[in-house]
Design an enzyme around this catalytic site. Structure first.
Site, PDB file in Angstrom:
ATOM      1  N   GLY A   1      37.163  40.763  49.420  1.00 12.90           N
ATOM      2  CA  GLY A   1      37.159  42.195  49.718  1.00 12.90           C
ATOM      3  C   GLY A   1      38.341  42.716  50.515  1.00 12.90           C
ATOM      4  O   GLY A   1      38.206  43.713  51.229  1.00 12.90           O
ATOM      5  N   SER A   2      39.514  42.084  50.359  1.00 10.46           N
ATOM      6  CA  SER A   2      40.644  42.602  51.155  1.00 10.46           C
ATOM      7  C   SER A   2      41.092  43.973  50.655  1.00 10.46           C
ATOM      8  O   SER A   2      41.483  44.831  51.460  1.00 10.46           O
ATOM      9  CB  SER A   2      41.805  41.609  51.182  1.00 10.46           C
ATOM     10  OG  SER A   2      42.467  41.534  49.945  1.00 10.46           O
ATOM     11  N   ASN A   3      41.037  44.215  49.361  1.00 14.14           N
ATOM     12  CA  ASN A   3      41.370  45.560  48.860  1.00 14.14           C
ATOM     13  C   ASN A   3      40.333  46.576  49.323  1.00 14.14           C
ATOM     14  O   ASN A   3      40.680  47.690  49.720  1.00 14.14           O
ATOM     15  CB  ASN A   3      41.481  45.563  47.332  1.00 14.14           C
ATOM     16  CG  ASN A   3      42.848  45.116  46.861  1.00 14.14           C
ATOM     17  OD1 ASN A   3      43.829  45.839  46.997  1.00 14.14           O
ATOM     18  ND2 ASN A   3      42.925  43.902  46.326  1.00 14.14           N
TER      19      ASN A   3
ATOM     20  N   ARG B   1      23.751  41.842  30.680  1.00 12.08           N
ATOM     21  CA  ARG B   1      24.768  42.679  31.331  1.00 12.08           C
ATOM     22  C   ARG B   1      24.304  44.129  31.489  1.00 12.08           C
ATOM     23  O   ARG B   1      24.427  44.735  32.555  1.00 12.08           O
ATOM     24  CB  ARG B   1      26.072  42.630  30.517  1.00 12.08           C
ATOM     25  CG  ARG B   1      27.259  43.262  31.215  1.00 12.08           C
ATOM     26  CD  ARG B   1      28.503  43.175  30.346  1.00 12.08           C
ATOM     27  NE  ARG B   1      28.815  41.803  29.966  1.00 12.08           N
ATOM     28  CZ  ARG B   1      29.502  40.957  30.730  1.00 12.08           C
ATOM     29  NH1 ARG B   1      29.956  41.333  31.895  1.00 12.08           N
ATOM     30  NH2 ARG B   1      29.736  39.722  30.319  1.00 12.08           N
TER      31      ARG B   1
ATOM     32  N   ARG C   1      33.732  40.970  36.947  1.00 11.71           N
ATOM     33  CA  ARG C   1      32.743  40.975  35.873  1.00 11.71           C
ATOM     34  C   ARG C   1      32.998  42.197  35.003  1.00 11.71           C
ATOM     35  O   ARG C   1      33.258  43.287  35.528  1.00 11.71           O
ATOM     36  CB  ARG C   1      31.364  41.069  36.519  1.00 11.71           C
ATOM     37  CG  ARG C   1      30.273  40.695  35.622  1.00 11.71           C
ATOM     38  CD  ARG C   1      28.975  40.579  36.373  1.00 11.71           C
ATOM     39  NE  ARG C   1      27.897  40.926  35.474  1.00 11.71           N
ATOM     40  CZ  ARG C   1      27.469  40.138  34.517  1.00 11.71           C
ATOM     41  NH1 ARG C   1      28.013  38.953  34.335  1.00 11.71           N
ATOM     42  NH2 ARG C   1      26.508  40.524  33.714  1.00 11.71           N
ATOM     43  N   LEU C   2      32.939  41.967  33.707  1.00 13.70           N
ATOM     44  CA  LEU C   2      33.111  43.095  32.781  1.00 13.70           C
ATOM     45  C   LEU C   2      31.946  44.053  32.934  1.00 13.70           C
ATOM     46  O   LEU C   2      30.793  43.629  33.083  1.00 13.70           O
ATOM     47  CB  LEU C   2      33.090  42.582  31.338  1.00 13.70           C
ATOM     48  CG  LEU C   2      34.379  42.038  30.762  1.00 13.70           C
ATOM     49  CD1 LEU C   2      34.115  41.523  29.355  1.00 13.70           C
ATOM     50  CD2 LEU C   2      35.457  43.114  30.756  1.00 13.70           C
ATOM     51  N   LEU C   3      32.223  45.329  32.872  1.00 12.78           N
ATOM     52  CA  LEU C   3      31.145  46.330  32.892  1.00 12.78           C
ATOM     53  C   LEU C   3      30.750  46.655  31.457  1.00 12.78           C
ATOM     54  O   LEU C   3      31.589  46.640  30.544  1.00 12.78           O
ATOM     55  CB  LEU C   3      31.633  47.589  33.608  1.00 12.78           C
ATOM     56  CG  LEU C   3      31.819  47.424  35.122  1.00 12.78           C
ATOM     57  CD1 LEU C   3      32.671  48.545  35.692  1.00 12.78           C
ATOM     58  CD2 LEU C   3      30.467  47.350  35.836  1.00 12.78           C
TER      59      LEU C   3
ATOM     60  N   SER D   1      48.839  47.024  39.319  1.00 11.26           N
ATOM     61  CA  SER D   1      48.620  48.314  38.667  1.00 11.26           C
ATOM     62  C   SER D   1      47.236  48.836  39.020  1.00 11.26           C
ATOM     63  O   SER D   1      46.268  48.070  39.036  1.00 11.26           O
ATOM     64  CB  SER D   1      48.668  48.162  37.137  1.00 11.26           C
ATOM     65  OG  SER D   1      49.832  47.476  36.717  1.00 11.26           O
TER      66      SER D   1
ATOM     67  N   ASP E   1      41.121  45.753  31.271  1.00 11.51           N
ATOM     68  CA  ASP E   1      42.425  46.045  31.908  1.00 11.51           C
ATOM     69  C   ASP E   1      43.309  46.917  31.020  1.00 11.51           C
ATOM     70  O   ASP E   1      44.534  46.704  30.947  1.00 11.51           O
ATOM     71  CB  ASP E   1      43.161  44.725  32.252  1.00 11.51           C
ATOM     72  CG  ASP E   1      42.376  43.862  33.222  1.00 11.51           C
ATOM     73  OD1 ASP E   1      41.656  44.422  34.066  1.00 11.51           O
ATOM     74  OD2 ASP E   1      42.490  42.626  33.130  1.00 11.51           O
TER      75      ASP E   1
ATOM     76  N   GLU F   1      49.216  45.487  46.795  1.00  7.27           N
ATOM     77  CA  GLU F   1      47.947  46.027  46.275  1.00  7.27           C
ATOM     78  C   GLU F   1      47.269  46.910  47.310  1.00  7.27           C
ATOM     79  O   GLU F   1      46.773  48.001  47.000  1.00  7.27           O
ATOM     80  CB  GLU F   1      46.986  44.876  45.902  1.00  7.27           C
ATOM     81  CG  GLU F   1      47.389  44.106  44.677  1.00  7.27           C
ATOM     82  CD  GLU F   1      46.355  43.035  44.310  1.00  7.27           C
ATOM     83  OE1 GLU F   1      45.150  43.282  44.441  1.00  7.27           O
ATOM     84  OE2 GLU F   1      46.770  41.940  43.895  1.00  7.27           O
TER      85      GLU F   1
HETATM   86  C1  GRF Z   1      43.008  41.122  43.822  1.00  3.54           C
HETATM   87  O1  GRF Z   1      44.209  40.428  43.577  1.00  3.54           O
HETATM   88  C2  GRF Z   1      42.737  42.095  42.712  1.00  3.54           C
HETATM   89  O2  GRF Z   1      43.877  42.667  42.178  1.00  3.54           O
HETATM   90  C3  GRF Z   1      42.085  41.213  41.694  1.00  3.54           C
HETATM   91  O3  GRF Z   1      41.278  40.348  42.431  1.00  3.54           O
HETATM   92  C4  GRF Z   1      41.805  40.186  43.739  1.00  3.54           C
HETATM   93  C5  GRF Z   1      40.729  40.591  44.689  1.00  3.54           C
HETATM   94  O4  GRF Z   1      41.078  40.364  46.038  1.00  3.54           O
HETATM   95  N1  GRF Z   1      41.391  42.014  40.710  1.00  3.54           N
HETATM   96  P1  GRF Z   1      40.244  41.034  47.198  1.00  3.54           P
HETATM   97  O5  GRF Z   1      38.791  40.651  46.994  1.00  3.54           O
HETATM   98  O6  GRF Z   1      40.459  42.498  47.143  1.00  3.54           O
HETATM   99  O7  GRF Z   1      40.792  40.416  48.454  1.00  3.54           O
END
Ligand code: GRF
Length: 193
Positions: A16-18, A68, A94-96, A139, A148, A177
C-alpha cells in the site's frame, strides 16, 4: 462556492505505498479528493494498517473460492454504501469483472509500473531491462475491461541505468509512482466537478 472533495475508494492487495501517498496528498487543505474507504482482497495486506492509522475505514475479504463476479459485487456494495465516486486501484492484483467495470465507467484509475502501452501485465521491470530500454516509468490510466489498456492520463519516466536489476529499477519507478498518482488523481477528481 468550493465543491466538496470527490469521494475516493482505494483498492489494494499489498503493502500500500501508493495508497499511503494518495492518502497523504489528500490531507492538504485544498485537495480535490478525500479517501473514504480502503478495500482489499487480501485480509492481511500491509496497507490496511496504514489506512487504519490514517483514520480511514477499511474492508478486507479474501476472494479465494468465490466467483469473480460475486466477489466484485461485494466490493461494489461496499463502495456504493460509502458513497464512493471514484476508485483508485493501487497495487490491486486482481482483474475486475466486466460487470463491475461497466458500473464504474470512467470512474476507475489504475497505476501501472511501465510506460504503457509497453509491458502490460506482470514483470514490467524485468521486461524493460531484457529489452535493453533506455527508459522505464509508470502510467496512470482509466480502467477498461482489457488489462492495463484504458486511456493513459499521466506518465513519468526514469532512466534505466547500467547494472539495474528488476528490484533497483522498481524502486526508482516507485518513487515516481507516488508523486505521479497523487497528481493524476487530483487532476482527475477536479475534472469530475
Ligand atoms: C506498484 O508498483 C504498482 O504500480 C503496481 O503494484 C505495485 C504496488 O505497490 N501495480 P504498493 O502496494 O502501492 O506499494
Amino acid at each position: 462556492m468550493k465543491a466538496d472533495p470527490v469521494r475516493v475508494g482505494i483498492l489494494i492487495s499489498g503493502r500500500g505505498s501508493n495508497m499511503a501517498s494518495l492518502v497523504k496528498a489528500s490531507e492538504a487543505p485544498d485537495s480535490p479528493y478525500r479517501v473514504v474507504r480502503v478495500l482489499s482482497n487480501v485480509e492481511d495486506a500491509g496497507g490496511l494498517a496504514i489506512a487504519a492509522v490514517a483514520g480511514i475505514p477499511t474492508w478486507a475479504k479474501s476472494h479465494k473460492g468465490m466467483p469473480r463476479a460475486e466477489f466484485d459485487a461485494l466490493l461494489d456494495a461496499e463502495l456504493r454504501a460509502a458513497d464512493v465516486e471514484l476508485i483508485a486501484l493501487a497495487g490491486y492484483m486482481r482483474l475486475l469483472s466486466p460487470e463491475f467495470i461497466a458500473g464504474w465507467q470512467g470512474r476507475i484509475l489504475n497505476i501501472h509500473p511501465s510506460l504503457l502501452p509497453l509491458y502490460k501485465g506482470l514483470d514490467t521491470h524485468a521486461r524493460a531491462i531484457a529489452a535493453g530500454d533506455a527508459e522505464a516509468g509508470c502510467s496512470v490510466h482509466v480502467v477498461t475491461p482489457e488489462l492495463d489498456d484504458g486511456p493513459v492520463v499521466a506518465q513519468a519516466r526514469v532512466p534505466v541505468l547500467p547494472g539495474d536489476t528488476p528490484d533497483t529499477l522498481a524502486e526508482r519507478v516507485l518513487g515516481q509512482e507516488h508523486a505521479l498518482y497523487a497528481r493524476a488523481l487530483a487532476d482527475y477528481a477536479r475534472s469530475l466537478r
